[in-house]
Design a protein around this motif. Structure first.
Motif, PDB file in Angstrom:
ATOM      1  N   LEU A  39       0.835  -1.199   0.000  1.00  0.00           N
ATOM      2  CA  LEU A  39       0.000   0.000   0.000  1.00  0.00           C
ATOM      3  C   LEU A  39       0.871   1.250   0.000  1.00  0.00           C
ATOM      4  CD1 LEU A  39      -2.825   1.129  -0.101  1.00  0.00           C
ATOM      5  CD2 LEU A  39      -2.929   0.970   2.399  1.00  0.00           C
ATOM      6  N   LEU A  40       2.007   1.192   0.678  1.00  0.00           N
ATOM      7  CA  LEU A  40       2.938   2.325   0.658  1.00  0.00           C
ATOM      8  C   LEU A  40       3.442   2.572  -0.767  1.00  0.00           C
ATOM      9  CD1 LEU A  40       4.568   4.487   2.150  1.00  0.00           C
ATOM     10  CD2 LEU A  40       6.291   2.724   2.628  1.00  0.00           C
ATOM     11  N   ALA A  41       3.752   1.506  -1.495  1.00  0.00           N
ATOM     12  CA  ALA A  41       4.203   1.660  -2.882  1.00  0.00           C
ATOM     13  C   ALA A  41       3.120   2.326  -3.729  1.00  0.00           C
ATOM     14  CB  ALA A  41       4.571   0.298  -3.464  1.00  0.00           C
ATOM     15  N   TYR A  42       1.884   1.853  -3.613  1.00  0.00           N
ATOM     16  CA  TYR A  42       0.793   2.468  -4.377  1.00  0.00           C
ATOM     17  C   TYR A  42       0.575   3.921  -3.954  1.00  0.00           C
ATOM     18  CZ  TYR A  42      -0.537  -1.918  -6.577  1.00  0.00           C
ATOM     19  OH  TYR A  42      -0.540  -3.061  -7.332  1.00  0.00           O
ATOM     20  N   THR A  43       0.727   4.210  -2.673  1.00  0.00           N
ATOM     21  CA  THR A  43       0.566   5.579  -2.186  1.00  0.00           C
ATOM     22  C   THR A  43       1.633   6.481  -2.799  1.00  0.00           C
ATOM     23  OG1 THR A  43      -0.392   4.756  -0.132  1.00  0.00           O
ATOM     24  CG2 THR A  43       0.436   7.014  -0.114  1.00  0.00           C
ATOM     25  N   HIS A  44       2.874   5.980  -2.864  1.00  0.00           N
ATOM     26  CA  HIS A  44       3.935   6.765  -3.499  1.00  0.00           C
ATOM     27  C   HIS A  44       3.621   7.005  -4.975  1.00  0.00           C
ATOM     28  CE1 HIS A  44       6.772   7.303  -0.284  1.00  0.00           C
ATOM     29  NE2 HIS A  44       6.826   6.005  -0.030  1.00  0.00           N
ATOM     30  N   LEU A  45       3.026   6.014  -5.641  1.00  0.00           N
ATOM     31  CA  LEU A  45       2.635   6.212  -7.046  1.00  0.00           C
ATOM     32  C   LEU A  45       1.601   7.315  -7.170  1.00  0.00           C
ATOM     33  CD1 LEU A  45       2.357   2.665  -8.684  1.00  0.00           C
ATOM     34  CD2 LEU A  45       4.067   4.433  -9.098  1.00  0.00           C
ATOM     35  N   VAL A  46       0.614   7.311  -6.276  1.00  0.00           N
ATOM     36  CA  VAL A  46      -0.421   8.344  -6.290  1.00  0.00           C
ATOM     37  C   VAL A  46       0.202   9.721  -6.080  1.00  0.00           C
ATOM     38  CG1 VAL A  46      -2.428   9.219  -5.014  1.00  0.00           C
ATOM     39  CG2 VAL A  46      -2.277   6.798  -5.570  1.00  0.00           C
ATOM     40  N   LEU A  47       1.239   9.767  -5.245  1.00  0.00           N
ATOM     41  CA  LEU A  47       1.933  11.029  -4.975  1.00  0.00           C
ATOM     42  C   LEU A  47       2.899  11.413  -6.095  1.00  0.00           C
ATOM     43  CD1 LEU A  47       2.654  10.514  -1.177  1.00  0.00           C
ATOM     44  CD2 LEU A  47       1.175  12.272  -2.197  1.00  0.00           C
ATOM     45  N   GLY A  48       3.069  10.520  -7.089  1.00  0.00           N
ATOM     46  CA  GLY A  48       3.930  10.815  -8.220  1.00  0.00           C
ATOM     47  C   GLY A  48       5.400  10.501  -7.986  1.00  0.00           C
ATOM     48  N   ASP A  49       5.702   9.727  -6.968  1.00  0.00           N
ATOM     49  CA  ASP A  49       7.094   9.391  -6.649  1.00  0.00           C
ATOM     50  C   ASP A  49       7.350   7.925  -6.990  1.00  0.00           C
ATOM     51  OD1 ASP A  49       9.644   9.102  -5.657  1.00  0.00           O
ATOM     52  OD2 ASP A  49       9.202  10.050  -3.721  1.00  0.00           O
ATOM     53  N   ARG A  50       7.643   7.673  -8.273  1.00  0.00           N
ATOM     54  CA  ARG A  50       7.870   6.304  -8.740  1.00  0.00           C
ATOM     55  C   ARG A  50       9.061   5.635  -8.075  1.00  0.00           C
ATOM     56  NH1 ARG A  50       5.640   4.074 -13.918  1.00  0.00           N
ATOM     57  NH2 ARG A  50       4.370   5.847 -14.456  1.00  0.00           N
ATOM     58  N   ALA A  51      10.124   6.386  -7.828  1.00  0.00           N
ATOM     59  CA  ALA A  51      11.322   5.808  -7.208  1.00  0.00           C
ATOM     60  C   ALA A  51      11.012   5.321  -5.798  1.00  0.00           C
ATOM     61  CB  ALA A  51      12.462   6.826  -7.179  1.00  0.00           C
ATOM     62  N   ALA A  52      10.260   6.100  -5.028  1.00  0.00           N
ATOM     63  CA  ALA A  52       9.886   5.679  -3.671  1.00  0.00           C
ATOM     64  C   ALA A  52       8.972   4.455  -3.729  1.00  0.00           C
ATOM     65  CB  ALA A  52       9.214   6.822  -2.916  1.00  0.00           C
ATOM     66  N   ASP A  66       6.298  -7.587 -13.233  1.00  0.00           N
ATOM     67  CA  ASP A  66       5.100  -6.754 -13.128  1.00  0.00           C
ATOM     68  C   ASP A  66       5.407  -5.406 -13.787  1.00  0.00           C
ATOM     69  OD1 ASP A  66       3.623  -4.471 -11.546  1.00  0.00           O
ATOM     70  OD2 ASP A  66       2.405  -6.286 -11.301  1.00  0.00           O
ATOM     71  N   PRO A  67       4.589  -4.987 -14.759  1.00  0.00           N
ATOM     72  CA  PRO A  67       4.914  -3.771 -15.513  1.00  0.00           C
ATOM     73  C   PRO A  67       4.988  -2.506 -14.642  1.00  0.00           C
ATOM     74  CG  PRO A  67       2.942  -4.842 -16.410  1.00  0.00           C
ATOM     75  CD  PRO A  67       3.393  -5.652 -15.246  1.00  0.00           C
ATOM     76  N   THR A  68       4.075  -2.361 -13.707  1.00  0.00           N
ATOM     77  CA  THR A  68       4.078  -1.175 -12.855  1.00  0.00           C
ATOM     78  C   THR A  68       5.285  -1.187 -11.922  1.00  0.00           C
ATOM     79  OG1 THR A  68       1.664  -1.182 -12.923  1.00  0.00           O
ATOM     80  CG2 THR A  68       2.691   0.209 -11.262  1.00  0.00           C
ATOM     81  N   ALA A  69       5.554  -2.347 -11.332  1.00  0.00           N
ATOM     82  CA  ALA A  69       6.693  -2.457 -10.421  1.00  0.00           C
ATOM     83  C   ALA A  69       8.006  -2.304 -11.172  1.00  0.00           C
ATOM     84  CB  ALA A  69       6.655  -3.789  -9.682  1.00  0.00           C
ATOM     85  N   SER A  70       8.121  -2.899 -12.369  1.00  0.00           N
ATOM     86  CA  SER A  70       9.387  -2.794 -13.103  1.00  0.00           C
ATOM     87  C   SER A  70       9.659  -1.342 -13.504  1.00  0.00           C
ATOM     88  CB  SER A  70       9.420  -3.725 -14.308  1.00  0.00           C
ATOM     89  OG  SER A  70       8.458  -3.360 -15.257  1.00  0.00           O
ATOM     90  N   ALA A  71       8.612  -0.580 -13.835  1.00  0.00           N
ATOM     91  CA  ALA A  71       8.793   0.848 -14.134  1.00  0.00           C
ATOM     92  C   ALA A  71       9.251   1.589 -12.877  1.00  0.00           C
ATOM     93  CB  ALA A  71       7.498   1.448 -14.669  1.00  0.00           C
TER      94      ALA A  71
END
Length: 189
Positions: A39-52, A66-71
């Protein structure tokens, strides 16, 4: 209500920062929780921080395919050019063997890359530091799942450290008192 449900409510309300902060704080109590890390990873995505997001997913069992995780992993590698810098950016709060298989494999590959660069890195929780009394005070701190999250704000780590040391000191004093009473009983008994 658990921390994941509260963070999901924060996200539903659009309070993404509160969700992120709640999940980061929860890692102190549940350091290898797959639900919290995902959930933290998805939250970082929502915040626009792909690296986090990649740093959080790095410690989960998500597949490297996984395409989202590999990006997110690629963004993590772009942001932290050296393997050592990448390793230091990971939210590791538990011994590496607490993490799932994919995470352990990623940590092993990362360790090999760091070694290939002539550097040395040991995941932070794989090293046991003993305090001045020779005790690892982390062993005396249990998970208090029923405590309110508000205790674990930015001062949460200092709260735990004081509590850990108090418990460890109490045990050391009890051992010393017991030993002293046995010696006195033998000498004067």
């Amino acid at each position: 209500m658990d921390v994941i449900e509260r963070a999901q409510e924060d996200l539903a309300r659009g309070d993404n920062i509160a969700a992120r902060d709640r999940l980061v704080s929860a890692l102190a109590r549940n350091p290898a929780s797959p639900g919290i890390l995902e959930l933290l990873a998805y939250t970082h995505l929502v915040l626009g921080d792909r690296a986090a997001a990649g740093a959080a997913w790095f410690l989960t069992d998500i597949s490297d395919d996984d395409p989202t995780a590999s990006a997110a992993f690629a963004a993590l590698e772009r942001q932290y050019r050296s393997p050592l810098a990448l390793a230091q950016a990971l939210p590791i709060h538990a011994p590496s063997d607490w993490y799932p298989t994919h995470a352990r494999l990623r940590l092993e590959r990362l360790g090999a890359s760091i070694e290939a660069n002539g550097q040395r890195w040991v995941p932070p929780r794989d090293v046991v530091y003993f305090d001045e009394d020779g005790l690892d005070s982390d062993d005396f701190y249990g998970s208090d799942g029923d405590q309110d999250d508000s205790e674990y704000d930015r001062t949460g780590s200092s709260y735990r450290t004081v509590r850990q040391r108090a418990i460890a000191a109490t045990i050391v004093i009890a051992i010393a008192a017991t030993s002293a009473s046995v010696v006195l009983a033998l000498v004067f008994g």
